[in-house]
Write an enzyme that holds these catalytic residues in place. Sequence first.
Site, mmCIF file in Angstrom:
data_model
loop_
_atom_site.group_PDB
_atom_site.id
_atom_site.type_symbol
_atom_site.label_atom_id
_atom_site.label_comp_id
_atom_site.label_asym_id
_atom_site.label_seq_id
_atom_site.Cartn_x
_atom_site.Cartn_y
_atom_site.Cartn_z
ATOM 1 N N SER B 26 0.819 -1.207 0.000
ATOM 2 C CA SER B 26 0.000 0.000 0.000
ATOM 3 C C SER B 26 0.861 1.268 0.000
ATOM 4 O O SER B 26 1.873 1.339 0.691
ATOM 5 C CB SER B 26 -0.894 -0.005 1.236
ATOM 6 O OG SER B 26 -1.645 1.181 1.294
ATOM 7 N N ASN B 74 9.179 9.104 3.595
ATOM 8 C CA ASN B 74 8.056 9.756 2.936
ATOM 9 C C ASN B 74 7.109 10.320 3.977
ATOM 10 O O ASN B 74 7.017 9.818 5.100
ATOM 11 C CB ASN B 74 7.311 8.781 2.005
ATOM 12 C CG ASN B 74 6.205 8.039 2.720
ATOM 13 O OD1 ASN B 74 5.102 8.581 2.905
ATOM 14 N ND2 ASN B 74 6.476 6.829 3.169
ATOM 15 N N GLY B 77 1.029 11.484 3.875
ATOM 16 C CA GLY B 77 -0.092 11.883 4.715
ATOM 17 C C GLY B 77 -1.438 11.399 4.194
ATOM 18 O O GLY B 77 -2.445 12.092 4.296
ATOM 19 N N LEU B 78 -1.433 10.177 3.634
ATOM 20 C CA LEU B 78 -2.682 9.514 3.230
ATOM 21 C C LEU B 78 -3.531 10.308 2.242
ATOM 22 O O LEU B 78 -4.759 10.330 2.338
ATOM 23 C CB LEU B 78 -3.532 9.159 4.470
ATOM 24 C CG LEU B 78 -2.998 8.038 5.361
ATOM 25 C CD1 LEU B 78 -3.909 7.860 6.580
ATOM 26 C CD2 LEU B 78 -2.894 6.720 4.600
ATOM 27 N N CYS B 134 0.067 4.231 10.225
ATOM 28 C CA CYS B 134 0.604 5.316 9.407
ATOM 29 C C CYS B 134 1.288 6.347 10.306
ATOM 30 O O CYS B 134 0.670 6.887 11.224
ATOM 31 C CB CYS B 134 -0.494 6.002 8.600
ATOM 32 S SG CYS B 134 0.168 7.380 7.637
ATOM 33 N N LYS B 169 -2.341 -4.068 9.899
ATOM 34 C CA LYS B 169 -0.970 -3.669 9.567
ATOM 35 C C LYS B 169 -0.336 -2.974 10.768
ATOM 36 O O LYS B 169 -0.874 -2.002 11.291
ATOM 37 C CB LYS B 169 -0.970 -2.739 8.350
ATOM 38 C CG LYS B 169 0.435 -2.414 7.838
ATOM 39 C CD LYS B 169 0.371 -1.767 6.461
ATOM 40 C CE LYS B 169 1.752 -1.464 5.913
ATOM 41 N NZ LYS B 169 1.685 -0.901 4.549
ATOM 42 N N ILE B 195 6.391 -4.820 8.196
ATOM 43 C CA ILE B 195 6.267 -3.635 9.023
ATOM 44 C C ILE B 195 5.837 -2.439 8.157
ATOM 45 O O ILE B 195 6.176 -2.377 6.977
ATOM 46 C CB ILE B 195 7.611 -3.271 9.710
ATOM 47 C CG1 ILE B 195 8.733 -3.049 8.699
ATOM 48 C CG2 ILE B 195 7.992 -4.335 10.706
ATOM 49 C CD1 ILE B 195 10.042 -2.524 9.305
ATOM 50 N N THR B 197 6.308 1.758 7.896
ATOM 51 C CA THR B 197 7.602 2.449 7.872
ATOM 52 C C THR B 197 8.075 2.819 9.271
ATOM 53 O O THR B 197 7.291 2.969 10.192
ATOM 54 C CB THR B 197 7.497 3.725 7.029
ATOM 55 O OG1 THR B 197 6.405 4.508 7.525
ATOM 56 C CG2 THR B 197 7.272 3.394 5.573
ATOM 57 N N GLY B 221 12.545 0.879 2.276
ATOM 58 C CA GLY B 221 13.635 0.539 1.366
ATOM 59 C C GLY B 221 14.606 -0.454 2.000
ATOM 60 O O GLY B 221 14.445 -0.846 3.165
#
Lengths: 257, 308
Positions: B26, B74, B77-78, B134, B169, B195, B197, B221
């Site tokens: 996602s 990043n 912000g959705l 998030c 998640k 996981i 971020t 990454g």
Amino acid sequence: MHRERIVRMERLSDDIFRMVLQSGRLTESAKPGQFLNIRCGHSLQAYLRRPISICDVHAGDGTVDIVFQIRGPGTELLGEMKPGEEADVMGPLGNPFKPVNPGGSAIVVGGGIGTFPLLYLLRTMPEVKRTALLGFRTAGAVVMAKEFSSVADCMEIATDDGSLGHHGFVTELLEKRLRTERPDCVYVCGPMPMMRIVTEQCIGMGIPVQVSMEQRMGCGVGACLVCACKKRDGDDFSYTHVCREGPVFDGRDIVFD
Amino acid sequence: MPEAMKADLRVDVAGLRMKNPVIAASGTFGFGREYADYFDLSLLGGVSVKGLTLEPRRGNRPPRIAETPGGILNSVGLQNPGVHKFIEREIPFLRQYDVAILANASGSTLEDYVSMVEILSDADIDCIELNLSCPNVKQGGMTFGSSCPGITSVVSECRKKCRKPLMVKLTPNVTDITEIAKAAEAAGADSLSLINTLLGMAIDIETRRPILGNTMGGLSGPAVKPIAVRMVWQVANAVSIPVVGMGGISSGSDAVEFMLAGAAAVMIGTAGFVDPLVWPKSVGEIAGYMEKKGFADVQALSGAIRLW
């Protein structure tokens, strides 16, 4: 992803390089204002691809020029690439400039590295009266003046320190021109303050203006939504994305902060 | 290879059935449209779509990305068009492909999450991935997912209304991820994905400003992969529901590593920005590994780590 052969690397100034790619695919498909997303080798210090605008296209010998400034580890690696090597290229990507109809007139306003995508734009409008107004910090930073003068009917240069051409900003050259001329479109690419002033000048006079925006990118294709730029949305704004909806926008749509 | 010996890549992640264990993560894949120009989306097991909210969200101020060694930060912000536009415009597009649709759902309040689950339970999707992790929004997201009471309340309330496989998640930005994982399991999660971020930051020393417009952001990454493998390993050993692993996967070999650590399937994200073909290529590379090592069923890879 495509492997494109590098046929020439040229150093245009201290930190500006021209990479010439042999690619019939690109010469056939690339439009002015579009960019390539290039992989800078396999270093984890420069993990992402780098978006580089298409500077010029030579249909005759099937080559495409991209010009870039060394700004960090990624462009440093690109600058070290050698003729004969292959570049890993995504693109051409993004929305191009919309040309002025034959018989019309256009002014391009470029600042520093923002001048590069305007060269190919001028080349693709041979039946248009073309004026190039180019701004640089200093005479030593001026690149491709010869190329621009060969595709423009008229070219003027401004330098911040007055070491070449007009002493001052390129926006002053435009302001002077717009007192006596009314082009069908102004195209602008360069630092944000410069693009804001040019856009405001044009909107104030009812002259169409197309801007080529820059923002830090991730995927380059519109999936990750990181390269956001403010777009007018009624009385408010929303975020659009430079890679997919841009990099070229109608100046009236963009909110410059 | 004779048909009888062909590697069986099918997985069943607590009711989410996929033809292979590779899912686009996602936030890195939009709603699939952009990458459909690069490869056939039917080659993937699943697509987890851009994080959805009840109402459209504008997202954070730019810059939203900073490159760091082996990865990126990043702070999007959705930004998303809202769940209703997703259902109306994006599901029909994705349904043209033979690929499972995972709807990644976020909210600012407990009520938002429950509404999202109710709405998505009636939509033509295959799984709800509850985003309790998030790091880039002020309310909701990680605030719920980083405490046991928070995750318990959201997951148990969503469970009551959920009629799809419910994947939760998890954020790595916690002291002990196994406690959070166990709380999610106890509250009724069908599976876990991890996981999300890692919260990070980068500063431009010339301007002395944070590179990200939102100051902090989420790191992803290759740089995060060892942390992710460790957390997948810990969580897989702590719960009995399936775990979907992600974090820095850039190849089929990386994917196998997560599966050996205990993942039933994997998600690949950031690496696709560098090479969009990493998604389909990883499927083939997993099959190649199985062939070489004599695994007939990909599900046998899960937890097949040989401990000292």
